[in-house]
Design a protein around this motif. Structure first.
Motif, PDB file in Angstrom:
ATOM      1  N   MET A 164      -8.933   3.036  -3.284  1.00  0.00           N
ATOM      2  CA  MET A 164      -8.060   1.865  -3.272  1.00  0.00           C
ATOM      3  C   MET A 164      -8.690   0.671  -2.558  1.00  0.00           C
ATOM      4  N   THR A 192       0.830  -1.216   0.000  1.00  0.00           N
ATOM      5  CA  THR A 192       0.000   0.000   0.000  1.00  0.00           C
ATOM      6  C   THR A 192       0.863   1.264   0.000  1.00  0.00           C
ATOM      7  N   THR A 212      -2.369  -3.502  -1.606  1.00  0.00           N
ATOM      8  CA  THR A 212      -3.411  -2.799  -2.355  1.00  0.00           C
ATOM      9  C   THR A 212      -3.442  -3.298  -3.790  1.00  0.00           C
ATOM     10  N   SER A 235      -7.572  -1.945  -0.412  1.00  0.00           N
ATOM     11  CA  SER A 235      -6.440  -2.321   0.419  1.00  0.00           C
ATOM     12  C   SER A 235      -6.874  -3.421   1.371  1.00  0.00           C
TER      13      SER A 235
END
Ligand code: ATP
Ligand code: MG
Length: 416
Positions: A64, A46, A76, A66
């Motif tokens: 995103m 990430t 991610t 994640s």
């Protein structure tokens, strides 16, 4: 019934021809200019995107996917391709390669967005990056290559907008100047613009409010505040595009949702697309490699949305797949015949023919109907371990020959 997740879609066999065409054009256009293909993993740390795309961007803040990998690390699903390509450039010591390193990719990306026509949660991008070239030729070359790809695909109604962002320092000083200008005209601005003066003064350029628009017409533009080297670079890019006959508009309000850009910024839109009009865009990111822990190295790239290219391109009739031969048996229950049929199909493929084996146990009559549907040129009907009937589906003639002679007979294109 279990359905595909919202915002995702299946790429079905009927969708393949258009996608293959895009891949072929990308390979040809970018390959000819010396770009090599790269594919990075579907997920990354990430941290890469937080640092590479920018903490303050919409992508990092809201879009995103994640997740914890189970070992306490945050991963991610990649929302974009530039940060991963730069990560790979650093990780594989590509600075040791002759500069510039020119790469392209065709991959899927993931963003938690509201699905709409042309906006998905898993989508594909074709992208190109040049790492290690600072001059305006790299900028102009990339723009011209994307234009050529869009033209080759028949994307209609394209417009190119161009800007330069200069350096982050220039931007900081400009933001302060713009905020001050907006504060001085605060009572002429729409309330929502006024409330965001400090947070994001650039957004005021996007307002449709007449009062705000009047104020913005007189607002200072970033392009007028560029440092001399940046202005010169921008003039160089424009001169090359002018000489190449590329039409563009300078758009001082162009802002793209990634923090890493320096200098040139560009975007292609298509009138054929409606609300999601962005087909592809990119810009220069001279600070990114250093920001990710590499040596200071200039870079520039673009990414274009595959779905949007296909939506804005003419619909392609799917070309029928060629079938040279369908191999079946006269008697479904004859094991030896089925073994010979199996072998004939293999031999035919080794000889370069498109050959299919009848796999469902259809009756002979229905296998012939199936061959018609497939538009197979020949059908081989295996009688027993030794012989087969070879039927020419165009003329309907049929001849008996040894099983082992079927492929040779087709290759001779023998008039049966
Ligand atoms: P938009 O303004 O439409 O959200 P963007 O500025 O977020 O686009 P980029 O990050 O620059 O887009 O990505 C490059 C291209 O990828 C876009 O021009 C578009 O064609 C495509 N794209 C971006 N997000 C999506 C999505 N969610 N679904 C399909 N295509 C997308
Ligand atoms: Mg977006």
């Amino acid at each position: 019934m279990i359905q595909a997740p919202k915002g995702t879609y299946d790429v079905l066999p009927a969708d393949q021809p258009a996608r293959r065409l895009l891949e072929t054009h990308a390979q040809r256009i970018l390959g000819a200019a010396g770009y090599s293909r790269i594919e990075t993993p579907a997920f990354e740390a990430t941290e890469l995107f937080a640092r590479g795309v920018g903490e303050a961007t919409d992508i990092v803040q809201k879009e995103m996917y994640s997740f914890d990998d189970g070992g306490g690390r945050s991963l991610t699903l990649r929302p974009e391709g530039t940060a991963p390509v730069c990560r790979a450039y650093i990780e594989h010591g590509m600075h040791k390669l002759p500069a510039p390193v020119k790469l392209w990719y065709l991959s899927s990306f993931f963003r938690a967005e509201n699905p709409q026509r042309g906006r998905y949660r898993q989508f594909w991008q074709v992208g190109a990056e040049v790492i290690g070239a600072a001059g305006p030729e790299a900028d102009a070359e990339l723009i011209v290559l994307l234009l050529e790809l869009l033209e080759e695909m028949g994307v209609s109604g394209t417009r190119l907008r161009l800007a330069s962002l200069g350096q982050p320092e220039t931007r900081g000083a400009y933001r302060a100047e713009l905020s001050e200008y907006l504060r001085a005209h605060a009572d002429e601005l729409a309330p929502e613009v006024r409330s965001r003066i400090e947070l994001n003064p650039m957004r005021a350029f996007d307002s449709n409010d007449p009062g705000t628009r009047a104020v913005m017409a007189g607002a200072p533009k970033l392009i007028e505040r560029l440092a001399p080297e940046d202005a010169e670079h921008f003039a160089g890019v424009r001169a090359l595009l002018d000489a190449a006959g590329v039409r563009y508009e300078i758009d001082p309000t162009l802002v793209r949702g990634l923090d890493y850009y320096t200098r040139t910024l560009f975007e292609f839109t298509s009138d054929a697309l409606g609300a999601q009009s962005g087909v592809g865009g990119g810009g220069r990111y001279d600070r990114l490699i250093e920001q990710l822990g590499g040596q200071a190295t200039p870079g520039i790239g673009w990414a274009a949305g595959v779905e949007r290219i296909l939506l804005a391109a003419p619909v392609m009739p799917a070309a029928a797949e060629l079938v040279d031969l369908l191999v079946t048996v006269a008697e479904r229950d004859s094991r030896p015949a089925r073994a010979v049929a199996f072998e004939i199909a293999r031999e035919a493929r080794r000889a370069g023919l498109a050959a299919q084996l009848e796999l469902t146990g259809r009756s002979l009559k229905s296998a012939l109907k199936h061959a018609d549907r497939l538009k197979a040129r020949y059908v081989a009907i295996v009688n027993d371990a030794d012989t087969a009937q070879l039927r020419d589906m165009t003329g309907g003639q049929q001849h008996e020959l040894a099983g082992g002679a079927v492929v040779a007979a087709i290759l001779r294109g023998s008039r049966l």
